[in-house]
Design a protein around this motif. Structure first.
Motif, PDB file in Angstrom:
ATOM      1  N   ILE A   1       0.862  -1.174   0.000  1.00 12.31           N
ATOM      2  CA  ILE A   1       0.000   0.000   0.000  1.00 12.31           C
ATOM      3  C   ILE A   1       0.901   1.228   0.000  1.00 12.31           C
ATOM      4  N   VAL A   2       0.749   2.063  -1.022  1.00 11.13           N
ATOM      5  CA  VAL A   2       1.533   3.288  -1.148  1.00 11.13           C
ATOM      6  C   VAL A   2       0.606   4.462  -0.860  1.00 11.13           C
ATOM      7  N   ILE A   3       1.055   5.378  -0.011  1.00  9.90           N
ATOM      8  CA  ILE A   3       0.255   6.553   0.328  1.00  9.90           C
ATOM      9  C   ILE A   3       0.831   7.745  -0.426  1.00  9.90           C
ATOM     10  N   GLY A   4       0.043   8.293  -1.338  1.00 11.14           N
ATOM     11  CA  GLY A   4       0.457   9.455  -2.115  1.00 11.14           C
ATOM     12  C   GLY A   4       1.014   9.069  -3.466  1.00 11.14           C
ATOM     13  N   ALA A   5       0.856   9.969  -4.441  1.00 12.57           N
ATOM     14  CA  ALA A   5       1.313   9.687  -5.806  1.00 12.57           C
ATOM     15  C   ALA A   5       2.062  10.891  -6.375  1.00 12.57           C
TER      16      ALA A   5
ATOM     17  N   ALA B   1       7.268   4.162  -6.438  1.00 11.11           N
ATOM     18  CA  ALA B   1       7.108   3.024  -5.529  1.00 11.11           C
ATOM     19  C   ALA B   1       5.967   2.114  -5.980  1.00 11.11           C
ATOM     20  N   ALA B   2       4.841   2.714  -6.350  1.00  6.90           N
ATOM     21  CA  ALA B   2       3.685   1.929  -6.788  1.00  6.90           C
ATOM     22  C   ALA B   2       3.995   1.176  -8.079  1.00  6.90           C
TER      23      ALA B   2
ATOM     24  N   GLY C   1       5.223  -7.767  -9.524  1.00  7.53           N
ATOM     25  CA  GLY C   1       4.162  -8.759  -9.356  1.00  7.53           C
ATOM     26  C   GLY C   1       3.371  -8.617  -8.074  1.00  7.53           C
ATOM     27  N   CYS C   2       3.640  -7.579  -7.291  1.00  7.29           N
ATOM     28  CA  CYS C   2       2.898  -7.372  -6.052  1.00  7.29           C
ATOM     29  C   CYS C   2       1.558  -6.701  -6.344  1.00  7.29           C
ATOM     30  N   ASN C   3       0.519  -7.182  -5.696  1.00 11.04           N
ATOM     31  CA  ASN C   3      -0.798  -6.543  -5.783  1.00 11.04           C
ATOM     32  C   ASN C   3      -0.703  -5.242  -4.988  1.00 11.04           C
ATOM     33  N   THR C   4      -0.712  -4.117  -5.685  1.00  7.47           N
ATOM     34  CA  THR C   4      -0.386  -2.830  -5.090  1.00  7.47           C
ATOM     35  C   THR C   4      -1.570  -1.881  -5.132  1.00  7.47           C
ATOM     36  N   ALA C   5      -1.747  -1.117  -4.045  1.00  5.52           N
ATOM     37  CA  ALA C   5      -2.729  -0.031  -3.996  1.00  5.52           C
ATOM     38  C   ALA C   5      -1.959   1.262  -3.795  1.00  5.52           C
ATOM     39  N   VAL C   6      -2.369   2.296  -4.505  1.00  3.73           N
ATOM     40  CA  VAL C   6      -1.854   3.634  -4.240  1.00  3.73           C
ATOM     41  C   VAL C   6      -3.049   4.478  -3.826  1.00  3.73           C
ATOM     42  N   VAL C   7      -2.962   5.060  -2.624  1.00  7.28           N
ATOM     43  CA  VAL C   7      -4.061   5.843  -2.066  1.00  7.28           C
ATOM     44  C   VAL C   7      -3.723   7.321  -2.252  1.00  7.28           C
TER      45      VAL C   7
END
Length: 159
Positions: free
Chosen positions: A16-20, A27-28, A35-41
């Protein structure tokens, strides 16, 4: 126009990445490409990859980091190349050891480029929300983050 791809709203992610901003985008993208299931919030998806009032990439300090990110397959250098308005070699009057490259970029095109890069990346979900707290487990004096609390989507957990 902001392009957000919501997959079925899974609430469990590997990363989980916070910020874009610059680092959040990198990072995201890096974790999802591994291959990681990634979320960017992000609080405002229209601000993905948004640049400051001086929209430049490179220079004496950041140029070193941009080069390293580029060498590792990052997106910042590609976005800078695709959206630059001006390209300069700085410190030309000095020796080659202190020469550095800098681009001035169109901040709207740069943000659109980074938005497209995130939206079209597999294993990556963009979540427009606000992180309100970290979920931390304190296990025998070895605390670790289990996930985040968000204002609208509730808990997002890290696997």
């Amino acid at each position: 126009m902001v392009n957000i791809k919501y997959k079925s709203m899974n609430k469990s992610f590997d990363v989980i990445v916070i910020g874009a901003g610059h680092s959040g985008c990198e990072a995201a993208l890096a974790s999802s490409r591994l291959g990681c299931n990634t979320a960017v919030v992000v609080m405002d998806a229209s601000k993905i990859g948004w640049m400051s009032c001086n929209p430049s990439i490179g220079g004496p300090a950041k140029g070193q980091i941009v080069g390293e990110i580029d060498a590792l397959g990052g997106e910042m250098g590609k976005a800078a190349d695709a959206t630059f308005l001006q390209f300069r070699v700085l410190n030309r009057s000095k020796g080659p050891a202190v020469h550095s490259y800098r681009t001035q970029n169109d901040k709207y095109d740069y943000a659109a480029y980074m938005n497209d890069a995130l939206v079209n990346q597999s294993n990556l979900t963009i979540i427009e929300d606000m992180v309100t707290d970290l979920i931390i487990e304190d296990d025998n004096d070895s605390p670790h983050v289990l996930g985040v609390h968000t204002k609208f989507h509730g808990e997002l957990l890290s696997n």
